[in-house]
Design a protein around this motif. Structure first.
Motif, short mmCIF file in Angstrom:
data_model
loop_
_atom_site.label_atom_id
_atom_site.label_comp_id
_atom_site.label_asym_id
_atom_site.label_seq_id
_atom_site.Cartn_x
_atom_site.Cartn_y
_atom_site.Cartn_z
N LYS A 71 -99.78 -34.80 -4.39
CA LYS A 71 -100.70 -36.54 -4.67
C LYS A 71 -99.96 -37.24 -5.64
O LYS A 71 -99.46 -36.71 -6.49
CB LYS A 71 -101.53 -36.40 -4.58
CG LYS A 71 -102.08 -38.48 -4.57
CD LYS A 71 -103.89 -37.65 -4.75
CE LYS A 71 -104.18 -37.16 -6.20
NZ LYS A 71 -105.93 -37.89 -6.16
N THR A 72 -98.65 -38.22 -5.00
CA THR A 72 -98.44 -39.53 -6.00
C THR A 72 -99.33 -39.48 -7.10
O THR A 72 -100.51 -40.17 -6.40
CB THR A 72 -97.54 -40.38 -5.80
OG1 THR A 72 -96.01 -39.40 -4.80
CG2 THR A 72 -97.29 -40.97 -7.01
N MET A 73 -99.58 -39.73 -8.63
CA MET A 73 -100.31 -40.35 -9.74
C MET A 73 -99.71 -41.41 -9.56
O MET A 73 -101.17 -42.72 -9.03
CB MET A 73 -99.61 -39.58 -11.29
CG MET A 73 -99.80 -38.44 -10.86
SD MET A 73 -101.36 -37.50 -11.05
CE MET A 73 -102.57 -37.88 -11.98
N ASP A 74 -98.94 -42.72 -9.74
CA ASP A 74 -98.12 -43.68 -10.04
C ASP A 74 -97.10 -43.87 -9.00
O ASP A 74 -97.25 -44.86 -8.28
CB ASP A 74 -98.40 -43.88 -11.42
CG ASP A 74 -98.19 -45.39 -11.65
OD1 ASP A 74 -98.45 -46.36 -10.85
OD2 ASP A 74 -97.10 -46.31 -12.36
N HIS A 75 -95.94 -43.22 -9.47
CA HIS A 75 -94.76 -43.53 -8.53
C HIS A 75 -93.85 -41.83 -9.17
O HIS A 75 -94.66 -41.30 -9.70
CB HIS A 75 -94.08 -43.97 -10.12
CG HIS A 75 -92.51 -44.15 -9.64
ND1 HIS A 75 -91.70 -44.29 -7.64
CD2 HIS A 75 -91.32 -43.48 -10.37
CE1 HIS A 75 -90.58 -44.72 -7.88
NE2 HIS A 75 -90.40 -44.00 -8.84
N SER A 76 -92.96 -41.49 -7.80
CA SER A 76 -92.51 -40.23 -7.76
C SER A 76 -91.61 -41.18 -6.81
O SER A 76 -91.62 -41.59 -5.98
CB SER A 76 -93.50 -39.61 -7.30
OG SER A 76 -93.91 -38.88 -6.14
N ASN A 77 -90.18 -39.92 -7.12
CA ASN A 77 -89.42 -40.10 -6.53
C ASN A 77 -88.86 -37.87 -6.34
O ASN A 77 -88.65 -37.98 -7.79
CB ASN A 77 -88.10 -40.68 -7.01
CG ASN A 77 -86.29 -40.87 -6.44
OD1 ASN A 77 -86.58 -39.33 -5.81
ND2 ASN A 77 -85.50 -41.43 -6.17
N ILE A 78 -89.42 -37.27 -5.70
CA ILE A 78 -88.97 -36.32 -5.20
C ILE A 78 -88.08 -35.36 -4.35
O ILE A 78 -87.63 -37.02 -3.30
CB ILE A 78 -90.54 -35.12 -4.67
CG1 ILE A 78 -90.74 -35.97 -3.51
CG2 ILE A 78 -91.51 -35.77 -6.30
CD1 ILE A 78 -92.13 -34.78 -3.20
N SER A 79 -87.59 -33.99 -3.98
CA SER A 79 -87.15 -33.62 -3.63
C SER A 79 -87.57 -32.02 -3.45
O SER A 79 -88.32 -32.21 -3.44
CB SER A 79 -85.43 -32.76 -3.90
OG SER A 79 -84.59 -34.40 -4.48
N ILE A 80 -87.79 -32.37 -1.71
CA ILE A 80 -88.30 -31.09 -1.36
C ILE A 80 -87.44 -30.83 -0.91
O ILE A 80 -86.41 -30.85 -0.16
CB ILE A 80 -88.75 -31.38 0.04
CG1 ILE A 80 -90.61 -32.38 -0.83
CG2 ILE A 80 -89.98 -30.15 0.85
CD1 ILE A 80 -91.52 -31.76 -1.45
N VAL A 81 -87.17 -29.16 -1.08
CA VAL A 81 -86.65 -27.67 -0.34
C VAL A 81 -87.41 -26.82 0.25
O VAL A 81 -87.72 -26.70 0.26
CB VAL A 81 -85.17 -27.11 -0.96
CG1 VAL A 81 -84.73 -26.45 0.04
CG2 VAL A 81 -84.38 -28.25 -1.67
#
Length: 251
Positions: A71-81
């Motif tokens: 879950k994103t808290m406030d802002h997130s930029n993530i990569s999923i592999v």
């Protein structure tokens, strides 16, 4: 078809990466290994009911069949592999039947996933992550309770059938369990009613399709299991605070 439906079983050497911004995804599991890499912001990740608050350059290494959500808290930029165990066959065979005591490791610098354009570079990257994980944590034997096994079966059914008429009564009949028992177990294990979970799951799939496909909103609604657009819009706004149209504009 959404990103998390690819379980790494359709081919032996499977490697897929994707970038997600301000994304949230409910409880799920799959045969493939999964890396969640934080590029920016903060993410709350739960793995086998253990919670981690992850920040920039943190990586969660999720083993096959570990139940997890984020879950994103406030802002997130993530990569999923997401990748098949066969890509790191030596590691997979050695730690089969085990899970990390701590799934999260921290790296000093970010990786450029776009440079992993060959299977050799992919394997080199993955084995480097494996080495860091082994150095930083112990490994524990997998212990699945009967309740966990039943929850696995429910989640797998949702994953395969969320686009259809997917109800807990149908699942109870399919699995040959008492409906009341499954309802209480589900709430106990997830802190959500089955209906809430299903709507979250469908909304997460819809978010992915709105960002990554050219399907119309009505097509996405149908593909995510909604019989009418009004219900889809209402549930979507409940979980994202935006209409599907506005969400697509912001993506």
């Amino acid at each position: 078809m959404g990103f998390f439906e690819h379980h790494g079983v359709e081919e032996k050497e499977f490697f897929r990466s994707s970038n997600l911004v301000n994304f949230t995804f409910p409880l799920h599991f799959h045969r493939a290994y999964e890396l969640i890499i934080i590029n920016e912001g903060e993410l709350l990740v739960s793995i086998d009911q253990k919670e981690y608050v992850m920040n920039k350059n943190d990586i969660a290494f999720i083993f096959n069949n570990q139940m997890h959500e984020f879950k994103t808290m406030d802002h997130s930029n993530i990569s999923i592999v997401i990748f098949s165990p066969e890509l790191i066959g030596d590691f997979f065979m050695k730690y089969k039947g085990y899970v990390p005591e701590n799934n999260v490791i921290h790296l000093r610098k970010a990786f450029d996933l776009d440079k992993l354009d060959s299977i050799y570079r992919q394997k080199s990257f993955l084995y480097d992550i494996c080495g860091t994980l082994v150095y930083n944590t112990e490994f524990l034997p997998v212990e699945h309770s009967t309740k966990t096994e039943v929850l696995h079966k429910i989640l797998l059914y949702v994953d395969r059938n969320y686009s259809e008429d997917c109800t807990l009564k149908v699942i109870a009949k399919q699995l040959q369990y008492d409906y009341t028992y499954l309802s209480k177990l589900f709430i106990q294990m997830t802190n959500l009613s089955f209906t809430e979970y299903l709507n979250q799951y469908r909304t997460s799939q819809a978010c992915y399709l709105l960002k990554n496909s050219h399907q119309s909103i009505s097509e996405i609604s149908i593909n995510c299991g909604y019989n009418n657009l009004r219900s889809f819009n209402r549930n979507f706004k409940k979980f994202t605070s935006h209409s599907p149209r506005k969400f697509r504009e912001l993506a």
